[in-house]
Write an enzyme that holds these catalytic residues in place. Structure first.
Site, PDB file in Angstrom:
ATOM      1  N   SER A   1       0.604  -1.065  -0.270  1.00 41.60           N
ATOM      2  CA  SER A   1       0.362   0.147  -0.130  1.00 41.60           C
ATOM      3  C   SER A   1       0.910   1.619   0.073  1.00 41.60           C
ATOM      4  O   SER A   1       1.502   1.550  -1.208  1.00 41.60           O
ATOM      5  CB  SER A   1      -1.046  -0.500   1.378  1.00 41.60           C
ATOM      6  OG  SER A   1      -2.084   1.038   1.149  1.00 41.60           O
TER       7      SER A   1
ATOM      8  N   HIS B   1      -3.852  -0.330  -4.643  1.00 39.81           N
ATOM      9  CA  HIS B   1      -5.588  -1.167  -4.274  1.00 39.81           C
ATOM     10  C   HIS B   1      -5.605  -0.594  -5.577  1.00 39.81           C
ATOM     11  O   HIS B   1      -7.410   0.276  -5.763  1.00 39.81           O
ATOM     12  CB  HIS B   1      -6.254  -0.494  -3.455  1.00 39.81           C
ATOM     13  CG  HIS B   1      -5.530  -0.161  -2.164  1.00 39.81           C
ATOM     14  ND1 HIS B   1      -5.910  -1.185  -1.291  1.00 39.81           N
ATOM     15  CD2 HIS B   1      -4.831   0.287  -1.220  1.00 39.81           C
ATOM     16  CE1 HIS B   1      -5.414  -1.010   0.405  1.00 39.81           C
ATOM     17  NE2 HIS B   1      -4.601  -0.120  -0.502  1.00 39.81           N
TER      18      HIS B   1
ATOM     19  N   GLU C   1      -4.830  -5.614  -5.080  1.00 38.38           N
ATOM     20  CA  GLU C   1      -5.145  -6.039  -3.476  1.00 38.38           C
ATOM     21  C   GLU C   1      -4.648  -7.454  -4.049  1.00 38.38           C
ATOM     22  O   GLU C   1      -4.939  -7.577  -4.800  1.00 38.38           O
ATOM     23  CB  GLU C   1      -5.960  -5.158  -2.839  1.00 38.38           C
ATOM     24  CG  GLU C   1      -6.398  -3.590  -2.990  1.00 38.38           C
ATOM     25  CD  GLU C   1      -7.738  -4.066  -2.211  1.00 38.38           C
ATOM     26  OE1 GLU C   1      -8.111  -5.072  -1.443  1.00 38.38           O
ATOM     27  OE2 GLU C   1      -8.113  -2.928  -1.592  1.00 38.38           O
TER      28      GLU C   1
END
Length: 267
Positions: free
Chosen positions: A132, A174, A201
């Protein structure tokens, strides 16, 4: 042996990776970092919950068989000058950046003694991993924030300096789950780079030299604008739509590879 051949891999994860089941993505990070001989440093700069997140990844990496795991907390720039933090990096075979806010990684670490130690270890073979926010910070110019939109516009993305592990590339995370194609395209136009990589993800790219391989349950979207013939950026106002022509796109699921030099998928 050249510096390029010594340099460690990059394991760049799109966030929300499996941490309870087979942990395919994190398993590959540990494997790249030395397997049962891996010494892992967990970097919690990005998260607002460093103690809890550090403990979670310590538990996971212990379970996957790493020989040792040490958490490095950097909650301000002064922490990045602490001898204990630098010592942990100097003995790490894998350095893992957690999720959170990528701006904190840059604010607390970039340009410090800890930053120099991390890059030095990477040049000598240590693996750099990140999920992330820990993925977003990998390029020299990173996406700081922006809107999840399908169509690019000038105000769809905010850019800033990254940590410089993957220069000339823009990374977004994401990706499919939050519909971020528009902001990745905007990033490529506003801060010209060779390629844009949208990472889903529970999915990662493992970069070794000029190639990366895809692992995980999602896919990688590769946006190549190196041969684009037109954009209308000149003269656009902040909220106006960006036009792009002749941009190439690849979708690569688990097991596929891509050459970053030739811009060719390897089937």
């Amino acid at each position: 042996m050249t510096t390029e051949s010594k340099r460690g891999a990059l394991v760049i994860i799109g966030g929300a990776e499996d941490r309870e089941g087979d942990c395919i993505v994190l398993r590959e990070f540990i494997r790249a970092a030395g397997g049962v001989k891996a010494h892992i440093a967990v970097m919690t700069a990005a998260t607002g919950f460093p103690k809890e997140v550090g403990e979670e990844y310590t538990h996971i990496f212990d379970r996957l068989g790493a020989e040792s795991v040490e958490v490095v907390h950097t909650e301000c720039r002064a922490d990045s000058e602490e001898p204990d933090a630098i010592h942990a990096i100097e003995h790490a075979t894998g350095i893992f950046f957690t999720g959170g806010d990528q701006s904190k990684i840059v604010d607390f670490i970039k340009g410090t003694s800890l930053d120099k130690a991390i890059h030095k270890r990477h040049e000598k073979g240590a693996v750099i991993g990140g999920t992330s926010a820990g993925a977003a910070m990998m390029p020299d110019e990173m996406i700081v924030g922006g809107a999840s939109v399908s169509n690019p516009s000038v105000d769809a993305v905010e850019m800033g300096p990254g940590m410089g592990f993957l220069p000339g590339i823009v990374v977004d995370q994401h990706f499919a789950q939050r519909g971020r194609l528009g902001r990745l395209l905007a990033a490529l136009v506003l801060k010209p780079a060779v390629l844009g990589l949208g990472i889903d993800e529970d999915t990662a790219i493992i970069v070794n030299g000029d190639e990366f391989q895809v692992v995980g349950s999602g896919a990688i979207t590769v946006v190549d604008e190196s041969n684009a013939t037109y954009n209308n950026l000149d003269g656009l106002l902040k909220d106006e739509a960006i036009a792009l022509c002749d941009v190439k796109l690849h979708i690569l699921p688990h097991g596929y590879r891509f050459n970053l030099k030739t811009h060719q998928p390897l089937l």
